[in-house]
Design an enzyme around this catalytic site. Structure first.
Site, short mmCIF file in Angstrom:
data_model
loop_
_atom_site.label_atom_id
_atom_site.label_comp_id
_atom_site.label_asym_id
_atom_site.label_seq_id
_atom_site.Cartn_x
_atom_site.Cartn_y
_atom_site.Cartn_z
CB CYS A 127 -0.92 -0.01 1.22
SG CYS A 127 -1.89 -1.53 1.40
CB ALA A 128 3.35 2.13 -2.57
CB ALA A 129 0.01 6.37 -2.37
N PRO A 130 1.75 7.64 0.12
CG PRO A 130 2.41 9.49 1.39
CD PRO A 130 1.67 8.18 1.49
CE LYS A 133 5.36 4.06 6.78
NZ LYS A 133 4.46 5.18 6.41
CD GLU A 151 -2.42 3.77 -3.32
OE1 GLU A 151 -3.65 3.83 -3.18
OE2 GLU A 151 -1.63 3.53 -2.38
CG ASP A 178 -7.05 -4.62 -3.75
OD1 ASP A 178 -6.16 -4.77 -2.89
OD2 ASP A 178 -8.26 -4.67 -3.48
CB CYS A 257 0.05 6.00 11.42
SG CYS A 257 -1.28 6.23 10.23
#
Length: 353
Positions: A127-130, A133, A151, A178, A257
């Site tokens: 789940c890369a965006a933004p 990381k 993404e 996905d 987070c």
């Protein structure tokens, strides 16, 4: 009356004032100032952190350049992280504008090093965006190997590509898909060694800085929050289980987070039996870190937590690693040899003394 928040408040002005009077009376205070004082958080001045993008600049050079104007020191945990005084404004600094440094909190900067992929590996950022990381992974891998950055949201894809371009990373392939739709058995993913899974979460670890508690959507109450958390946790468990199915994977980092147990320890605890059946175990990526997971199951001491008040953000990190004996089994799998009984008999017949 400039925005939706103001209009919402004005529509409920009378009800708000009536409720405020009741609260003042119940808390035995005379005015709003005294009420606020009862709930005042301690003034904790947190440093500004920046991560040096080692694809463009080495840490010592960044340190020297920033020291020309600011008081800067190296972080005691992460070698590519620098610490500046609280409130330091770097938004227009040349090193930020050219991608040599990224303004990234310490907790967020701990996620990619927890995975610590080796140069040359194939890695998936689920789940890369933004993309902060993602490009951190690229720096740790020294541009060697391949990172597939997944993404689903097309708008977030745009932001992800901008981050990658700014970083100068050249080994990242952006996939508008996905993560759950990726087939782990597909030949193109047969060599994936590591997965970074930072799924959608409540964001409760960063909610205070975003002032989420002031949003009208929060007025629905705790029941709605619990329902939302359950839905998020269900997705998080599914994504983590999916990551375990890649045949060559050796490391998986799960991070949020969030400060909620339901999204953190409960997710790990529910998936742990499946992980163990695949030959994985929980490993402590930062033994020197002070804050551990909640002690709700055996092995939770290997989990990492950061606290919003003391660390700036509330993050959770879990590292699954393939057990060493399982890795050896894979590396030392020999092909099956067919033995012909007649040839064996003939060999010993001809070569006996």
């Amino acid at each position: 009356m400039a925005g939706d928040a103001e209009k919402y408040l004005m529509r409920h002005k009378n009800a708000l004032q009536s409720t405020l009077k009741q609260i003042l009376s119940r808390r035995n205070v005379k005015n709003v100032k005294q009420l606020i004082a009862l709930h005042q958080l301690p003034d904790v001045s947190l440093p500004r952190y920046v991560r040096v993008n080692t694809l463009k600049l080495d840490v010592d050079s960044a340190l020297l350049e920033l020291q020309e104007k600011y008081s800067v020191e190296k972080d005691d945990l992460l070698p590519d992280l620098l610490k500046l005084p609280p409130g330091t404004d770097l938004h227009d600094h040349p090193l930020v504008n050219n991608g040599s440094i990224f303004m990234q909190g310490k907790a967020s900067s701990m996620v990619a090093p927890a995975l610590n992929p080796e140069p040359g590996w194939e890695v998936i950022d689920a789940c890369a965006a933004p993309g902060n990381k993602t490009v951190h992974l690229a720096a740790l891998m020294k541009r060697k190997g391949r990172i597939t950055a997944c993404e689903l949201n097309k708008q977030r894809i745009k932001r992800l590509k901008e981050t990658i371009k700014l970083s100068g990373a050249s080994n990242i392939h952006v996939l508008n898909e996905d993560f759950l739709n990726i087939d782990p058995k597909a030949p193109s993913y047969s060599k994936v060694k590591a997965v970074l899974l930072d799924p959608s979460c409540s964001g409760s670890g960063t909610a205070a800085s975003r002032l989420d508690h002031l949003l009208p959507s929060k007025a629905a109450g705790q029941d709605t929050d619990i329902e939302r958390l359950n839905k998020l946790a269900a997705f998080q468990r599914k994504a983590l289980q999916h990551a375990l199915n890649f045949p060559a994977v050796e490391k998986i980092v799960y991070s949020t987070c969030s400060i909620n147990q339901i999204e953190n320890e409960d997710v790990i605890n529910s998936v742990l039996p499946i992980a163990e059946s695949h030959g994985f175990e929980l490993v402590n990526p930062f033994p020197e870190w002070h804050c551990r997971g909640l002690p709700v199951f055996k092995g939770s001491e290997n989990l990492i937590r950061t606290h919003p008040a003391t660390d700036g953000e509330g993050f959770f990190i879990a590292l699954f690693a393939k057990k060493k004996n399982e890795q050896r089994k894979k590396k030392h799998t020999f092909p099956r040899i067919h033995i012909d009984p007649f040839r064996t008999w003939l060999y010993y017949r001809l070569n006996r003394p």
